[in-house]
Design a protein around this motif. Structure first.
Motif, PDB file in Angstrom:
ATOM      1  N   PRO A  95       0.826  -1.195   0.000  1.00 14.41           N
ATOM      2  CA  PRO A  95       0.000   0.000   0.000  1.00 14.41           C
ATOM      3  C   PRO A  95       0.868   1.256   0.000  1.00 14.41           C
ATOM      4  O   PRO A  95       2.001   1.229   0.455  1.00 14.41           O
ATOM      5  N   ILE A  96       0.307   2.315  -0.530  1.00  9.75           N
ATOM      6  CA  ILE A  96       0.954   3.620  -0.436  1.00  9.75           C
ATOM      7  C   ILE A  96       0.109   4.453   0.515  1.00  9.75           C
ATOM      8  O   ILE A  96      -1.109   4.560   0.341  1.00  9.75           O
ATOM      9  N   VAL A  97       0.760   5.006   1.525  1.00  9.31           N
ATOM     10  CA  VAL A  97       0.075   5.825   2.525  1.00  9.31           C
ATOM     11  C   VAL A  97       0.527   7.273   2.339  1.00  9.31           C
ATOM     12  O   VAL A  97       1.724   7.543   2.245  1.00  9.31           O
ATOM     13  N   VAL A  98      -0.455   8.180   2.304  1.00 11.52           N
ATOM     14  CA  VAL A  98      -0.175   9.595   2.086  1.00 11.52           C
ATOM     15  C   VAL A  98      -0.663  10.392   3.292  1.00 11.52           C
ATOM     16  O   VAL A  98      -1.797  10.229   3.741  1.00 11.52           O
ATOM     17  N   ARG A  99       0.211  11.252   3.779  1.00  6.86           N
ATOM     18  CA  ARG A  99      -0.132  12.216   4.825  1.00  6.86           C
ATOM     19  C   ARG A  99       0.399  13.566   4.383  1.00  6.86           C
ATOM     20  O   ARG A  99       1.615  13.794   4.378  1.00  6.86           O
ATOM     21  N   GLY A 100      -0.498  14.442   3.997  1.00  3.28           N
ATOM     22  CA  GLY A 100      -0.087  15.764   3.536  1.00  3.28           C
ATOM     23  C   GLY A 100       0.786  15.673   2.295  1.00  3.28           C
ATOM     24  O   GLY A 100       0.397  15.071   1.302  1.00  3.28           O
ATOM     25  N   GLU A 101       1.980  16.212   2.402  1.00  2.00           N
ATOM     26  CA  GLU A 101       2.901  16.225   1.273  1.00  2.00           C
ATOM     27  C   GLU A 101       3.931  15.100   1.323  1.00  2.00           C
ATOM     28  O   GLU A 101       4.906  15.121   0.575  1.00  2.00           O
ATOM     29  N   ARG A 102       3.708  14.134   2.212  1.00  2.00           N
ATOM     30  CA  ARG A 102       4.629  12.994   2.332  1.00  2.00           C
ATOM     31  C   ARG A 102       3.877  11.695   2.087  1.00  2.00           C
ATOM     32  O   ARG A 102       2.678  11.598   2.345  1.00  2.00           O
ATOM     33  N   ALA A 106       4.225   1.259   2.294  1.00  2.00           N
ATOM     34  CA  ALA A 106       4.220   0.620   3.616  1.00  2.00           C
ATOM     35  C   ALA A 106       4.447  -0.882   3.510  1.00  2.00           C
ATOM     36  O   ALA A 106       3.586  -1.695   3.802  1.00  2.00           O
ATOM     37  N   ARG A 107       5.627  -1.237   3.098  1.00  2.00           N
ATOM     38  CA  ARG A 107       6.066  -2.628   3.046  1.00  2.00           C
ATOM     39  C   ARG A 107       7.405  -2.696   3.742  1.00  2.00           C
ATOM     40  O   ARG A 107       8.369  -2.204   3.177  1.00  2.00           O
ATOM     41  N   PRO A 108       7.462  -3.217   4.929  1.00  2.00           N
ATOM     42  CA  PRO A 108       6.380  -3.791   5.729  1.00  2.00           C
ATOM     43  C   PRO A 108       5.451  -2.691   6.264  1.00  2.00           C
ATOM     44  O   PRO A 108       5.798  -1.500   6.203  1.00  2.00           O
ATOM     45  N   PRO A 109       4.288  -3.083   6.796  1.00  2.00           N
ATOM     46  CA  PRO A 109       3.304  -2.101   7.263  1.00  2.00           C
ATOM     47  C   PRO A 109       3.862  -1.069   8.232  1.00  2.00           C
ATOM     48  O   PRO A 109       3.443   0.096   8.215  1.00  2.00           O
ATOM     49  N   GLU A 110       4.838  -1.432   9.039  1.00  2.00           N
ATOM     50  CA  GLU A 110       5.413  -0.511  10.019  1.00  2.00           C
ATOM     51  C   GLU A 110       6.073   0.708   9.379  1.00  2.00           C
ATOM     52  O   GLU A 110       6.268   1.722  10.028  1.00  2.00           O
ATOM     53  N   LYS A 111       6.395   0.625   8.089  1.00  2.00           N
ATOM     54  CA  LYS A 111       6.975   1.789   7.412  1.00  2.00           C
ATOM     55  C   LYS A 111       6.012   2.970   7.404  1.00  2.00           C
ATOM     56  O   LYS A 111       6.437   4.112   7.323  1.00  2.00           O
ATOM     57  N   ALA A 112       4.726   2.700   7.526  1.00  2.00           N
ATOM     58  CA  ALA A 112       3.736   3.782   7.572  1.00  2.00           C
ATOM     59  C   ALA A 112       3.929   4.644   8.806  1.00  2.00           C
ATOM     60  O   ALA A 112       3.578   5.832   8.806  1.00  2.00           O
ATOM     61  N   LEU A 113       4.507   4.096   9.851  1.00  2.00           N
ATOM     62  CA  LEU A 113       4.701   4.838  11.093  1.00  2.00           C
ATOM     63  C   LEU A 113       5.642   6.028  10.908  1.00  2.00           C
ATOM     64  O   LEU A 113       5.574   6.988  11.669  1.00  2.00           O
ATOM     65  N   ALA A 114       6.477   5.991   9.877  1.00  2.00           N
ATOM     66  CA  ALA A 114       7.378   7.111   9.599  1.00  2.00           C
ATOM     67  C   ALA A 114       6.607   8.391   9.301  1.00  2.00           C
ATOM     68  O   ALA A 114       7.120   9.489   9.530  1.00  2.00           O
ATOM     69  N   LEU A 115       5.378   8.264   8.830  1.00  2.00           N
ATOM     70  CA  LEU A 115       4.557   9.432   8.526  1.00  2.00           C
ATOM     71  C   LEU A 115       3.909  10.027   9.770  1.00  2.00           C
ATOM     72  O   LEU A 115       3.340  11.114   9.712  1.00  2.00           O
ATOM     73  N   LEU A 116       3.974   9.329  10.869  1.00  2.00           N
ATOM     74  CA  LEU A 116       3.255   9.769  12.074  1.00  2.00           C
ATOM     75  C   LEU A 116       4.064  10.719  12.927  1.00  2.00           C
ATOM     76  O   LEU A 116       3.541  11.253  13.909  1.00  2.00           O
ATOM     77  N   ASP A 117       5.327  10.951  12.583  1.00  2.00           N
ATOM     78  CA  ASP A 117       6.173  11.876  13.344  1.00  2.00           C
ATOM     79  C   ASP A 117       5.739  13.305  13.163  1.00  2.00           C
ATOM     80  O   ASP A 117       5.339  13.730  12.145  1.00  2.00           O
TER      81      ASP A 117
END
Length: 117
Positions: A95-102, A106-117
């Motif tokens: 999956p591709i997760v988008v938050r704002g301009e970033r 998310a492979r593995p899924p935990e990579k999505a957590l980088a957007l939560l900072d």
């Protein structure tokens, strides 16, 4: 949390489902885009790649039959890869997760957590 994250999602993919679950557990609302049912336009793909900060070739799923039949062994430039991804959305890594301009793949899924900072 009231912020909504956009997730380019394939419901048949366990990594994609796990990513959605992980984000929901953290309180995020999700705007789920089932990109095989409603494929992103070429312009939308170009915007996603800018947010990901990667070249188009890096999000190509090389195990797909269409890749093996039409693209394996070929040298394509950025524009040609954009055309290929727009024509064959099954080639888009998920999956591709988008938050704002970033955005992140998310492979593995935990990579999505980088957007939560």
């Amino acid at each position: 949390m009231s912020e909504t994250l956009r997730v380019y999602h394939n419901a048949r993919c366990s990594k994609s489902r796990a990513t959605c679950a992980l984000l929901e557990e953290r309180g995020f609302a999700l705007e789920v885009v089932e990109y095989l049912k409603t494929p992103p336009s070429r312009a939308e793909l170009a915007g996603l790649l800018r947010k990901l900060d990667v070249p188009a070739a890096s999000i190509v799923r090389k195990g797909e039959d269409i890749y093996k039949a039409e693209y394996q062994g070929r040298e394509l430039n950025e524009e040609q890869w954009l055309d290929a991804l727009a024509a064959h959305p099954i080639l888009i890594e998920r999956p591709i997760v988008v938050r704002g301009e970033r955005a992140v793949v998310a492979r593995p899924p935990e990579k999505a957590l980088a957007l939560l900072d």
